[in-house]
Design a protein around this motif. Structure first.
Motif, PDB file in Angstrom:
ATOM      1  N   THR A   1     -25.774 -44.818  -6.231  1.00  0.00           N
ATOM      2  CA  THR A   1     -26.955 -44.417  -7.024  1.00  0.00           C
ATOM      3  C   THR A   1     -27.557 -45.573  -7.431  1.00  0.00           C
ATOM      4  O   THR A   1     -28.958 -45.862  -7.233  1.00  0.00           O
ATOM      5  CB  THR A   1     -26.563 -43.486  -7.778  1.00  0.00           C
ATOM      6  N   THR A   2     -26.834 -46.520  -8.060  1.00  0.00           N
ATOM      7  CA  THR A   2     -27.512 -47.943  -8.691  1.00  0.00           C
ATOM      8  C   THR A   2     -28.211 -48.553  -7.252  1.00  0.00           C
ATOM      9  O   THR A   2     -29.335 -49.044  -7.379  1.00  0.00           O
ATOM     10  CB  THR A   2     -26.501 -48.898  -9.095  1.00  0.00           C
ATOM     11  N   GLY A   3     -27.659 -48.666  -6.151  1.00  0.00           N
ATOM     12  CA  GLY A   3     -28.182 -49.390  -4.884  1.00  0.00           C
ATOM     13  C   GLY A   3     -29.299 -48.800  -4.388  1.00  0.00           C
ATOM     14  O   GLY A   3     -30.117 -49.303  -4.031  1.00  0.00           O
TER      15      GLY A   3
ATOM     16  N   LEU B   1     -37.046 -49.549  -5.972  1.00  0.00           N
ATOM     17  CA  LEU B   1     -37.878 -50.738  -6.647  1.00  0.00           C
ATOM     18  C   LEU B   1     -37.958 -51.630  -5.352  1.00  0.00           C
ATOM     19  O   LEU B   1     -39.411 -51.868  -5.311  1.00  0.00           O
ATOM     20  CB  LEU B   1     -37.019 -51.304  -7.602  1.00  0.00           C
ATOM     21  N   TYR B   2     -37.362 -51.881  -4.581  1.00  0.00           N
ATOM     22  CA  TYR B   2     -37.766 -52.985  -3.329  1.00  0.00           C
ATOM     23  C   TYR B   2     -38.804 -52.262  -2.673  1.00  0.00           C
ATOM     24  O   TYR B   2     -39.770 -53.078  -2.384  1.00  0.00           O
ATOM     25  CB  TYR B   2     -36.447 -52.966  -2.751  1.00  0.00           C
TER      26      TYR B   2
ATOM     27  N   CYS C   1     -41.123 -50.122  -3.609  1.00  0.00           N
ATOM     28  CA  CYS C   1     -42.104 -50.353  -4.346  1.00  0.00           C
ATOM     29  C   CYS C   1     -43.004 -51.604  -4.315  1.00  0.00           C
ATOM     30  O   CYS C   1     -44.079 -51.668  -4.136  1.00  0.00           O
ATOM     31  CB  CYS C   1     -41.935 -49.610  -5.787  1.00  0.00           C
TER      32      CYS C   1
ATOM     33  N   LEU D   1     -31.573 -46.941  -6.391  1.00  0.00           N
ATOM     34  CA  LEU D   1     -32.569 -47.397  -7.314  1.00  0.00           C
ATOM     35  C   LEU D   1     -33.198 -48.507  -6.832  1.00  0.00           C
ATOM     36  O   LEU D   1     -34.279 -48.791  -6.968  1.00  0.00           O
ATOM     37  CB  LEU D   1     -31.891 -47.193  -8.749  1.00  0.00           C
ATOM     38  N   CYS D   2     -32.215 -49.470  -6.563  1.00  0.00           N
ATOM     39  CA  CYS D   2     -32.627 -50.994  -6.320  1.00  0.00           C
ATOM     40  C   CYS D   2     -33.423 -50.779  -4.889  1.00  0.00           C
ATOM     41  O   CYS D   2     -34.644 -51.628  -4.780  1.00  0.00           O
ATOM     42  CB  CYS D   2     -31.623 -51.893  -5.841  1.00  0.00           C
ATOM     43  N   TRP D   3     -33.148 -49.961  -3.895  1.00  0.00           N
ATOM     44  CA  TRP D   3     -33.859 -49.983  -2.666  1.00  0.00           C
ATOM     45  C   TRP D   3     -35.348 -49.327  -2.932  1.00  0.00           C
ATOM     46  O   TRP D   3     -36.253 -49.642  -2.222  1.00  0.00           O
ATOM     47  CB  TRP D   3     -33.262 -48.976  -1.749  1.00  0.00           C
TER      48      TRP D   3
ATOM     49  N   ASN E   1     -35.854 -43.381  -0.417  1.00  0.00           N
ATOM     50  CA  ASN E   1     -34.960 -43.539  -1.567  1.00  0.00           C
ATOM     51  C   ASN E   1     -35.359 -42.773  -2.812  1.00  0.00           C
ATOM     52  O   ASN E   1     -34.592 -42.255  -3.616  1.00  0.00           O
ATOM     53  CB  ASN E   1     -35.222 -45.141  -1.728  1.00  0.00           C
TER      54      ASN E   1
END
Length: 85
Positions: free
Chosen positions: A45-47, A53-54, A56, A49-51, A67
């Protein structure tokens, strides 16, 4: 008109995101999360979220949409895992 790379991105998004739907349905129906690894879903789930943001930052619609939906599905699984054990 969408180019080939964007279409490919949407197809990838549909496939990888859609793969979580059967798991969510199964957990909701059975209330069984014993086979789900809590640590794996926290990391996953953290990964995701990072994807998100990436995507975006890049302004990439396929990455953002995929994502966003995957994050929602993963959070459902993670919350049910924490709640149901």
């Amino acid at each position: 008109m969408m180019n080939f790379v964007t279409i490919l991105g949407f197809l990838a998004a549909i496939g990888t995101t859609g793969s979580f739907i059967p798991q969510v349905i199964h957990i909701i129906k059975t209330r069984d999360t014993k086979g789900i690894s809590l640590s794996m879903y926290i990391i996953f789930t953290t990964g995701v979220l990072c994807w998100l943001l990436y995507g975006c930052f890049l302004g990439s619609t396929p990455i953002i949409l995929a994502n966003t939906v995957t994050l929602i599905l993963a959070l459902i699984i993670l919350i049910l895992k924490i709640k149901l054990g």
